[in-house]
Enzyme design. Structure first.
Site, mmCIF file in Angstrom:
data_model
loop_
_atom_site.group_PDB
_atom_site.id
_atom_site.type_symbol
_atom_site.label_atom_id
_atom_site.label_comp_id
_atom_site.label_asym_id
_atom_site.label_seq_id
_atom_site.Cartn_x
_atom_site.Cartn_y
_atom_site.Cartn_z
ATOM 1 N N ARG A 164 19.007 49.272 58.821
ATOM 2 C CA ARG A 164 19.339 49.575 57.413
ATOM 3 C C ARG A 164 20.494 50.589 57.308
ATOM 4 O O ARG A 164 20.504 51.439 56.427
ATOM 5 C CB ARG A 164 18.121 50.132 56.665
ATOM 6 C CG ARG A 164 16.898 49.266 56.710
ATOM 7 C CD ARG A 164 17.010 48.014 55.850
ATOM 8 N NE ARG A 164 15.701 47.441 55.652
ATOM 9 C CZ ARG A 164 15.164 46.497 56.433
ATOM 10 N NH1 ARG A 164 15.856 46.013 57.451
ATOM 11 N NH2 ARG A 164 13.960 46.033 56.172
ATOM 12 N N SER A 236 12.406 48.105 49.238
ATOM 13 C CA SER A 236 11.834 49.225 50.004
ATOM 14 C C SER A 236 12.526 50.517 49.598
ATOM 15 O O SER A 236 13.749 50.610 49.702
ATOM 16 C CB SER A 236 12.043 49.016 51.499
ATOM 17 O OG SER A 236 11.419 47.836 51.911
ATOM 18 N N GLU A 332 15.401 54.994 51.814
ATOM 19 C CA GLU A 332 16.343 53.915 52.134
ATOM 20 C C GLU A 332 17.365 53.699 51.011
ATOM 21 O O GLU A 332 18.529 53.388 51.264
ATOM 22 C CB GLU A 332 15.564 52.616 52.374
ATOM 23 C CG GLU A 332 16.444 51.454 52.770
ATOM 24 C CD GLU A 332 15.686 50.149 52.954
ATOM 25 O OE1 GLU A 332 14.720 50.120 53.722
ATOM 26 O OE2 GLU A 332 16.079 49.155 52.325
HETATM 27 P P1 NAP Z 1 4.773 42.730 56.906
HETATM 28 O O1 NAP Z 1 5.240 41.413 57.375
HETATM 29 O O2 NAP Z 1 3.422 42.890 56.328
HETATM 30 O O3 NAP Z 1 4.955 43.799 58.038
HETATM 31 C C1 NAP Z 1 4.706 45.178 57.793
HETATM 32 C C2 NAP Z 1 5.716 45.979 58.533
HETATM 33 O O4 NAP Z 1 5.567 45.732 59.915
HETATM 34 C C3 NAP Z 1 7.113 45.632 58.110
HETATM 35 O O5 NAP Z 1 7.650 46.811 57.589
HETATM 36 C C4 NAP Z 1 7.804 45.155 59.370
HETATM 37 O O6 NAP Z 1 8.953 45.929 59.705
HETATM 38 C C5 NAP Z 1 6.821 45.427 60.503
HETATM 39 N N1 NAP Z 1 6.676 44.235 61.368
HETATM 40 C C6 NAP Z 1 5.932 43.128 61.114
HETATM 41 N N2 NAP Z 1 6.004 42.264 62.138
HETATM 42 C C7 NAP Z 1 6.824 42.804 63.059
HETATM 43 C C8 NAP Z 1 7.303 42.382 64.334
HETATM 44 N N3 NAP Z 1 6.938 41.210 64.872
HETATM 45 N N4 NAP Z 1 8.163 43.198 65.004
HETATM 46 C C9 NAP Z 1 8.546 44.354 64.467
HETATM 47 N N5 NAP Z 1 8.126 44.823 63.277
HETATM 48 C C10 NAP Z 1 7.266 44.065 62.577
HETATM 49 O O7 NAP Z 1 5.860 43.323 55.898
HETATM 50 P P2 NAP Z 1 6.154 43.014 54.388
HETATM 51 O O8 NAP Z 1 5.988 44.257 53.655
HETATM 52 O O9 NAP Z 1 5.508 41.750 53.897
HETATM 53 O O10 NAP Z 1 7.698 42.724 54.514
HETATM 54 C C11 NAP Z 1 8.146 41.573 55.170
HETATM 55 C C12 NAP Z 1 9.594 41.739 55.500
HETATM 56 O O11 NAP Z 1 10.362 41.925 54.325
HETATM 57 C C13 NAP Z 1 9.839 42.938 56.409
HETATM 58 O O12 NAP Z 1 10.762 42.566 57.392
HETATM 59 C C14 NAP Z 1 10.424 43.961 55.462
HETATM 60 O O13 NAP Z 1 11.346 44.813 56.070
HETATM 61 C C15 NAP Z 1 11.125 43.091 54.449
HETATM 62 N N6 NAP Z 1 11.235 43.806 53.197
HETATM 63 C C16 NAP Z 1 12.444 44.310 52.870
HETATM 64 C C17 NAP Z 1 12.583 45.002 51.727
HETATM 65 C C18 NAP Z 1 13.902 45.607 51.362
HETATM 66 O O14 NAP Z 1 14.061 46.082 50.271
HETATM 67 N N7 NAP Z 1 14.866 45.671 52.234
HETATM 68 C C19 NAP Z 1 11.506 45.214 50.882
HETATM 69 C C20 NAP Z 1 10.290 44.729 51.263
HETATM 70 C C21 NAP Z 1 10.170 44.008 52.424
HETATM 71 P P3 NAP Z 1 10.441 45.744 59.131
HETATM 72 O O15 NAP Z 1 10.381 46.246 57.712
HETATM 73 O O16 NAP Z 1 11.279 46.658 59.973
HETATM 74 O O17 NAP Z 1 10.839 44.337 59.235
#
Ligand code: NAP
Length: 336
Positions: A164, A236, A332
């Site tokens: 990020r 996020s 962020e």
């Molecule tokens: P999730 O799939 O329930 O996972 C929870 C957290 O665990 C996430 O923050 C994700 O990190 C991490 N994670 C899950 N599987 C992983 C793996 N195989 N290796 C490494 N890290 C892992 O998360 P969620 O809240 O539903 O979000 C899904 C994705 O959408 C995530 O990648 C999240 O970053 C992204 N997201 C982005 C935003 C934004 O505004 N940029 C907002 C919400 C969600 P990471 O966040 O580092 O991927």
């Protein structure tokens, strides 16, 4: 080129925060910017380049120029047998771009479906979701230095991408306007199923296409993340946290259920959403500022929250996570 005074930014930031810009200008192309910098008033004033407004929190009125580049051009170079190169104007809607590339059957952006904002913003924070980061598809970024009006071309290395992060969020923060981004996508590629919610959705992985991944990602996001058109938010609000080995052992012995992922660089990622939830913030609301009920990494504006109210809530969350876990959350979104 129309310059408007005391212009409401409410419809230009996905948090839906009411704040006024002393001057507001929409630019159709980079040439318009070259005209803008010739204005005396522009030179003397504070300047804020704006994209889709999906990663900023306006803390007060902006006493200067806020400008937005609307260029929605799209140039496709299909001459390579394996890859396609597309150069996309800053103002092109990000998810429209992902949809287009997926419909063409190209690989690379499908995991990044459904992220609000415009294309020019994607390199700034190296948008990432479901195991993909946009840096892996970016060839170069074209921009303009705001002070001089000079153009620059940065290749992928020069963008200095991190989690990020990029040079545009560090040394060049507020100092440049991104004009276009060139992506390299694969005509035949491998799908990214590294995240379990994606992998689990497909029992049979044969014949999967980028379109299947996009559909699944959109469904997952819709279930968990608030739509900024309905409830103000900037995705996020906090970054995920990283700890070293010693700290991880300490955390696991106190909280055996704590989730973590090996970053393969000597550090471990701890989902900040888990830390916030454990401190009891999930679904919390004070006035019109709150923590989303399904995803505690997302702060929301239920209507008329001010930037200051959201910052106040964020500070309380940071303090309580630090007290309980000894981890200092990093914000962020860009606070202006
Ligand atoms: P999730 O799939 O329930 O996972 C929870 C957290 O665990 C996430 O923050 C994700 O990190 C991490 N994670 C899950 N599987 C992983 C793996 N195989 N290796 C490494 N890290 C892992 O998360 P969620 O809240 O539903 O979000 C899904 C994705 O959408 C995530 O990648 C999240 O970053 C992204 N997201 C982005 C935003 C934004 O505004 N940029 C907002 C919400 C969600 P990471 O966040 O580092 O991927």
């Amino acid at each position: 080129m129309l310059i408007q005074n005391n212009y409401s930014l409410r419809n230009y930031n996905t948090f839906g925060i009411e704040a006024l810009a002393r001057y507001w200008v929409e630019l159709e192309n980079a040439e318009d910017f070259q005209k803008l910098i010739l204005l005396n008033e522009f030179e003397k004033s504070k300047k804020l380049p704006m994209g889709g407004g999906s990663n900023i929190l306006l803390s007060s009125d902006f006493d200067g120029f806020v400008f937005k580049l609307n260029d929605k051009s799209l140039i496709v170079d299909d001459s390579d047998p394996e890859s396609v190169f597309i150069t996309v104007g800053s103002g092109f809607d990000w998810d429209e771009l992902v949809k287009y590339t997926v419909e063409e059957g190209w690989y690379g952006l499908e995991n990044l479906s459904g992220i609000p904002g415009c294309t020019g913003a994607c390199p700034i924070q190296n948008i990432g979701a479901y195991g993909a980061e946009v840096k892996d598809t970016i060839v170069n970024v074209k921009g303009i230095y705001i002070d001089t009006g000079d153009f620059f071309f940065f290749d992928n290395q020069q963008c200095n991408f991190g989690y990020r992060e990029s040079v545009f969020k560090k040394n060049l923060l507020g100092k440049c306007l991104i004009v276009s981004v060139t992506f390299q996508l694969k005509k035949k590629g491998q799908l990214n199923l590294t995240y379990s919610p994606i992998a689990e959705a497909f029992q049979d992985k044969n014949g999967l296409t980028p379109a299947n991944i996009r559909e699944e990602v959109l469904q997952l996001r819709n279930k968990k993340l608030p739509d900024p058109k309905i409830i103000g938010n900037a995705g996020s609000f906090f970054k995920n946290s990283a700890v070293g080995n010693t700290k991880l052992k300490e955390l696991v012995s106190s909280y055996p259920a704590i989730p973590y992922f090996d970053n393969k660089d000597g550090s471990y990622k701890i989902p900040s959403a888990y830390l916030i939830e454990q401190c009891g913030w999930k679904g919390y609301r004070v006035g019109d500022a709150g923590v989303h009920q399904n995803q505690s990494l997302v702060l929301v504006n239920y209507g008329n929250a001010s930037g200051q109210e959201l910052i106040g809530l964020a500070k309380e969350i940071i303090a309580s996570v630090y007290d309980k876990f000894g981890i200092r959350l990093e914000i962020e979104v860009s606070i202006v």
